[in-house]
Design an enzyme around this catalytic site. Structure first.
Site, PDB file in Angstrom:
ATOM      1  N   SER A 151       0.852  -1.201   0.000  1.00  0.00           N
ATOM      2  CA  SER A 151       0.000   0.000   0.000  1.00  0.00           C
ATOM      3  C   SER A 151       0.880   1.241   0.000  1.00  0.00           C
ATOM      4  O   SER A 151       2.019   1.215   0.477  1.00  0.00           O
ATOM      5  CB  SER A 151      -0.874   0.007   1.261  1.00  0.00           C
ATOM      6  OG  SER A 151      -1.483   1.262   1.434  1.00  0.00           O
ATOM      7  N   TYR A 166      -3.112  -0.148  10.238  1.00  0.00           N
ATOM      8  CA  TYR A 166      -3.052  -0.584   8.832  1.00  0.00           C
ATOM      9  C   TYR A 166      -1.660  -0.299   8.253  1.00  0.00           C
ATOM     10  O   TYR A 166      -1.072  -1.145   7.578  1.00  0.00           O
ATOM     11  CB  TYR A 166      -4.140   0.155   8.047  1.00  0.00           C
ATOM     12  CG  TYR A 166      -4.223  -0.175   6.580  1.00  0.00           C
ATOM     13  CD1 TYR A 166      -4.877  -1.326   6.146  1.00  0.00           C
ATOM     14  CD2 TYR A 166      -3.683   0.671   5.618  1.00  0.00           C
ATOM     15  CE1 TYR A 166      -4.976  -1.625   4.795  1.00  0.00           C
ATOM     16  CE2 TYR A 166      -3.779   0.389   4.271  1.00  0.00           C
ATOM     17  CZ  TYR A 166      -4.428  -0.756   3.856  1.00  0.00           C
ATOM     18  OH  TYR A 166      -4.526  -1.040   2.512  1.00  0.00           O
ATOM     19  N   LYS A 170       0.955  -2.927   6.507  1.00  0.00           N
ATOM     20  CA  LYS A 170       1.406  -2.824   5.114  1.00  0.00           C
ATOM     21  C   LYS A 170       2.900  -2.526   5.013  1.00  0.00           C
ATOM     22  O   LYS A 170       3.567  -2.941   4.055  1.00  0.00           O
ATOM     23  CB  LYS A 170       0.583  -1.752   4.379  1.00  0.00           C
ATOM     24  CG  LYS A 170      -0.882  -2.160   4.171  1.00  0.00           C
ATOM     25  CD  LYS A 170      -1.002  -3.384   3.266  1.00  0.00           C
ATOM     26  CE  LYS A 170      -2.438  -3.696   2.911  1.00  0.00           C
ATOM     27  NZ  LYS A 170      -2.556  -4.795   1.951  1.00  0.00           N
TER      28      LYS A 170
HETATM   29  N1  LIG Z   1      -8.630   0.285  -2.199  1.00  0.00           N
HETATM   30  C1  LIG Z   1      -7.530   0.952  -1.932  1.00  0.00           C
HETATM   31  O1  LIG Z   1      -7.500   2.196  -1.994  1.00  0.00           O
HETATM   32  C2  LIG Z   1      -6.282   0.222  -1.520  1.00  0.00           C
HETATM   33  C3  LIG Z   1      -5.102   0.962  -1.421  1.00  0.00           C
HETATM   34  C4  LIG Z   1      -3.933   0.319  -1.045  1.00  0.00           C
HETATM   35  C5  LIG Z   1      -3.937  -1.032  -0.791  1.00  0.00           C
HETATM   36  N2  LIG Z   1      -5.097  -1.727  -0.888  1.00  0.00           N
HETATM   37  C6  LIG Z   1      -5.047  -3.157  -0.603  1.00  0.00           C
HETATM   38  O2  LIG Z   1      -5.492  -3.874  -1.741  1.00  0.00           O
HETATM   39  C7  LIG Z   1      -6.027  -5.117  -1.329  1.00  0.00           C
HETATM   40  C8  LIG Z   1      -7.418  -5.291  -1.941  1.00  0.00           C
HETATM   41  O3  LIG Z   1      -8.255  -4.314  -1.361  1.00  0.00           O
HETATM   42  P1  LIG Z   1      -9.575  -3.754  -2.049  1.00  0.00           P
HETATM   43  O4  LIG Z   1      -9.475  -2.291  -2.007  1.00  0.00           O
HETATM   44  O5  LIG Z   1      -9.814  -4.430  -3.323  1.00  0.00           O
HETATM   45  O6  LIG Z   1     -10.630  -4.146  -0.927  1.00  0.00           O
HETATM   46  P2  LIG Z   1     -11.972  -5.029  -0.984  1.00  0.00           P
HETATM   47  O7  LIG Z   1     -12.531  -4.873   0.379  1.00  0.00           O
HETATM   48  O8  LIG Z   1     -12.783  -4.662  -2.166  1.00  0.00           O
HETATM   49  O9  LIG Z   1     -11.425  -6.513  -1.197  1.00  0.00           O
HETATM   50  C9  LIG Z   1     -10.730  -7.194  -0.196  1.00  0.00           C
HETATM   51  C10 LIG Z   1     -10.983  -8.681  -0.356  1.00  0.00           C
HETATM   52  O10 LIG Z   1     -10.261  -9.362   0.690  1.00  0.00           O
HETATM   53  C11 LIG Z   1     -11.135 -10.341   1.246  1.00  0.00           C
HETATM   54  N3  LIG Z   1     -10.744 -10.625   2.622  1.00  0.00           N
HETATM   55  C12 LIG Z   1     -10.826  -9.811   3.707  1.00  0.00           C
HETATM   56  N4  LIG Z   1     -10.423 -10.463   4.808  1.00  0.00           N
HETATM   57  C13 LIG Z   1     -10.055 -11.699   4.418  1.00  0.00           C
HETATM   58  C14 LIG Z   1      -9.561 -12.836   5.099  1.00  0.00           C
HETATM   59  N5  LIG Z   1      -9.377 -12.835   6.424  1.00  0.00           N
HETATM   60  N6  LIG Z   1      -9.311 -13.959   4.390  1.00  0.00           N
HETATM   61  C15 LIG Z   1      -9.509 -13.977   3.034  1.00  0.00           C
HETATM   62  N7  LIG Z   1      -9.978 -12.943   2.346  1.00  0.00           N
HETATM   63  C16 LIG Z   1     -10.261 -11.812   3.020  1.00  0.00           C
HETATM   64  C17 LIG Z   1     -12.518  -9.713   1.157  1.00  0.00           C
HETATM   65  O11 LIG Z   1     -13.551 -10.670   1.289  1.00  0.00           O
HETATM   66  C18 LIG Z   1     -12.470  -9.050  -0.203  1.00  0.00           C
HETATM   67  O12 LIG Z   1     -12.875  -9.921  -1.227  1.00  0.00           O
HETATM   68  C19 LIG Z   1      -6.033  -5.095   0.199  1.00  0.00           C
HETATM   69  O13 LIG Z   1      -4.881  -5.751   0.690  1.00  0.00           O
HETATM   70  C20 LIG Z   1      -5.951  -3.621   0.505  1.00  0.00           C
HETATM   71  O14 LIG Z   1      -5.437  -3.371   1.793  1.00  0.00           O
HETATM   72  C21 LIG Z   1      -6.279  -1.135  -1.247  1.00  0.00           C
END
Ligand SMILES: NC(=O)c1ccc[n+]([C@@H]2O[C@H](COP(=O)([O-])OP(=O)(O)OC[C@H]3O[C@@H](n4cnc5c(N)ncnc54)[C@H](O)[C@@H]3O)[C@@H](O)[C@H]2O)c1
Length: 271
Positions: A151, A166, A170
């Protein structure tokens, strides 16, 4: 020997990958892109069933597209689903760890249990999913690629957000990627991370609901590109890192941030 064409280098035809957190959001778009590039893919996700159409990818792209319910923060659940996924894929060429959760609240209000959970899912879940992958690749005696979703918060603070727990998780993921890239390189396993910033998914929509309107608006105004990113703007970086196109890339972190890692944008009309 003639070198491969660039489209051959990006192709994932005949390869097999696991994506954690692929039921929706960034993980789903990575799953979809792997399938579209010809790769077989198995999703491991907490949800009983995918929010997006994982199964439909199989027919559309003539690949395997499987889904296994798993909690990456539980050793037994992760291992059992991982083993089923490998069995169904037949072999493994790599993994993308996208499963993740976030909390945004003042540091002094972040509770032991919720920070613990964030670290369990984001850091420990990525750690042990990568470990299972490295063991499988060692067992197969084949090279492979591990891609962590880290992230922007592993690089810098996000304006308007208080995500200490968080950020810790990360930061750990990004460092894990770096240490493993060195340790696993002699075995032909490349390890890289992707650091997205504000991307329009359920995670950011949830954060918006829990924060002030002004902080929510920063997702659109703070990146120098003056907009939030889309999950399909993150997934191509994963295809690159999984594929032969990145054959000499390891220990890298790809920032997909709209430029926010360089500082906050959008203030030029104030000067
Ligand atoms: N959206 C953003 O702005 C952003 C920015 C930086 C990093 N991220 C990272 O990207 C990744 C995807 O995030 P996203 O934004 O698509 O979020 P999202 O909430 O749309 O998707 C996250 C997925 O992870 C699954 N999940 C959560 N806990 C879990 C567990 N214990 N076991 C298995 N699966 C689990 C959820 O069911 C979901 O399908 C994450 O690691 C998030 O931290 C997101």
């Amino acid at each position: 020997m003639a070198s491969k064409s660039i489209s051959e280098k990006f192709s994932l035809k005949g390869k097999s990958y696991i994506v954690t957190g692929g039921a929706m959001g960034i993980g789903y778009h990575i799953t979809k892109d792997i399938a579209e590039m010809g790769g077989n893919v198995a999703v491991l996700d907490l949800r009983d069933s995918p929010l997006e159409d994982v199964y439909g990818l199989a027919k559309k792209h003539n690949v395997k597209a499987e889904y296994f319910q798993a909690d990456v923060s539980s050793e037994a659940s992760l291992k059992s689903a991982f083993d089923k996924a490998v069995q169904s894929l037949g072999k493994l060429d790599g993994i993308v760890t996208a499963a993740g959760i976030a909390i945004d609240k003042p540091f002094v209000d972040q509770k032991w249990d919720e920070v613990n959970k964030v670290i369990q899912v984001n850091a420990m879940g990525s750690f042990f999913a990568a470990q299972l992958t490295a063991r499988q690749l060692q067992h197969q005696k084949t090279p492979g690629s591990i891609v962590f979703i880290a992230s922007i918060t592993a690089h810098c603070n996000l304006p308007g957000y208080r995500m200490a727990g968080y950020n810790v998780s990360k930061g750990g993921v990004k460092m894990l990627s770096q240490v493993l890239s060195s340790e696993l390189a002699p075995q032909g396993i490349r390890v890289n991370s992707i650091s997205p910033a504000f991307i329009d998914t359920n995670q950011t929509r949830g954060a918006k609901e829990h924060t002030t309107q002004a902080a929510g608006a920063l997702m659109e105004s703070a990146p120098p590109m003056l907009r939030i990113g889309q999950p399909d703007e993150v997934s191509p970086a994963a295809v690159f890192l999984l594929s032969e196109a990145s054959s000499y890339v390891t220990g890298a972190d790809v920032l997909v941030s709209g430029g926010i890692h360089t500082g906050r944008g959008g203030d030029y009309d104030m000067v």
